[in-house]
Design a protein around this motif. Sequence first.
Motif, PDB file in Angstrom:
ATOM      1  N   ALA A  17       3.129  -6.502   0.240  1.00  0.00           N
ATOM      2  CA  ALA A  17       3.036  -5.171   0.573  1.00  0.00           C
ATOM      3  C   ALA A  17       3.165  -4.259  -0.873  1.00  0.00           C
ATOM      4  O   ALA A  17       2.284  -3.316  -0.788  1.00  0.00           O
ATOM      5  N   ASP A  18       3.707  -4.702  -1.880  1.00  0.00           N
ATOM      6  CA  ASP A  18       3.728  -3.889  -3.133  1.00  0.00           C
ATOM      7  C   ASP A  18       2.274  -3.633  -3.407  1.00  0.00           C
ATOM      8  O   ASP A  18       2.031  -2.535  -3.949  1.00  0.00           O
ATOM      9  N   ARG A  48       0.893  -0.712  -1.507  1.00  0.00           N
ATOM     10  CA  ARG A  48       1.451   0.446  -1.805  1.00  0.00           C
ATOM     11  C   ARG A  48       0.844   0.828  -3.077  1.00  0.00           C
ATOM     12  O   ARG A  48       0.638   2.309  -3.440  1.00  0.00           O
ATOM     13  N   LEU A  81       1.940   5.949   3.138  1.00  0.00           N
ATOM     14  CA  LEU A  81       2.822   4.858   2.845  1.00  0.00           C
ATOM     15  C   LEU A  81       3.845   4.628   3.820  1.00  0.00           C
ATOM     16  O   LEU A  81       4.187   3.378   3.975  1.00  0.00           O
ATOM     17  N   THR A 128       4.083   1.059   5.876  1.00  0.00           N
ATOM     18  CA  THR A 128       5.283  -0.022   5.809  1.00  0.00           C
ATOM     19  C   THR A 128       5.527  -0.260   7.242  1.00  0.00           C
ATOM     20  O   THR A 128       5.926  -1.527   7.530  1.00  0.00           O
ATOM     21  N   GLN A 129       5.535   0.666   8.413  1.00  0.00           N
ATOM     22  CA  GLN A 129       5.783   0.089   9.548  1.00  0.00           C
ATOM     23  C   GLN A 129       4.835  -0.745  10.063  1.00  0.00           C
ATOM     24  O   GLN A 129       5.200  -1.623  10.642  1.00  0.00           O
ATOM     25  N   GLU A 145       5.493  -4.298   8.344  1.00  0.00           N
ATOM     26  CA  GLU A 145       6.757  -4.991   8.856  1.00  0.00           C
ATOM     27  C   GLU A 145       6.749  -5.247  10.319  1.00  0.00           C
ATOM     28  O   GLU A 145       7.172  -6.773  10.482  1.00  0.00           O
ATOM     29  N   HIS A 157       9.476   5.767  11.254  1.00  0.00           N
ATOM     30  CA  HIS A 157       8.173   5.798  10.536  1.00  0.00           C
ATOM     31  C   HIS A 157       6.712   5.900  11.333  1.00  0.00           C
ATOM     32  O   HIS A 157       6.102   6.626  11.247  1.00  0.00           O
TER      33      HIS A 157
END
Length: 332
Positions: free
Chosen positions: A178-179, A182, A203, A207-208, A211, A246
Amino acid sequence: FPGLLGVDVSIACDIPPASGMSTSSAIICAVFLAVNARNNLRERPEFKANISSEEELWEYLGCNENGQSFKGLVGDKGVGTFGGSEDHTAIMSCSAGALNMFSYCPTRREAVVSWPAGYHFVIGVSGQVAEKTGDKMQDYNDASLLAKEATRVYSESTKAATPFPHLAAVCAAVNNDADVVRSAITSYFAAGGEAQFTEDELLVRFTQFFEESEQLVSAVATAIGAQDWGALGQAVARSQELTTTHLQNQVDETVFLAKSGVECGALASSAFGAGFGGSVWALVKSEDVAGFIPKWQEQYTVAFPEAAKTSTFFSMLPGPGAFQLKAAGSSL
């Protein structure tokens, strides 16, 4: 499909309207079954040329509702929302005593989890109408548009030879790091790139999505299969938290019901559906259902007396998907 024979359709429903339980999608699926029974659509050349599997049929039914085209089958206006085929897939593919896990774009069955004996779902219909029309339509569509824009920004930031079709493809390309995603989104804006939404908004949506789709869904399936109720509770609580903070498609009533469900003794509890109202599920031991429902309902009535006037609470088990009943001697 030109030249179809007509059908007379009578619709009855015992699900509260706009409760987030996919009644509009259910109608789409039911009408297809009726029209297909009358016209044998599966044998028509247009059908065979565009729909080659049950999964593709379910995607096509989603397009019937949202108005998008499916391969050579040209869409129409639809309902104006950018929804997918998750509801239609569930309605058409469910089997009694099991939970199905799918991935989408394209639709693919990932796992089937047997439902454990001795446990029930309890559904709390909040009474807060989950509309997808009027001023709520843009809020509903933004969830899809944010994911689409995050995909475009990542594709441009990384100068992808072929733009990625969706965030799931992006996650697969970076091995779920994920990084990396981002960082690419941040770099795009740092270089002066423009987008339909802000950097922070993209972002947060990524993220939502990451995950929920890449971690929590499979974690929930694994926990239910292993009857690891502690792990299930943690995964579902995180999903509900991300949905609230989110995805931002919850209302006070559904947030309360999810929290209250656990406080009343549920092993896990979460809102479901498209959000902005609707319903919440709670997983409860079968032997505790009779005492759980009035306790959960009472807490909700005290907190939201107006919405509670049209709320409904009931228990259920995973059941079969759409099916056809034939009258004795019928040729349909």
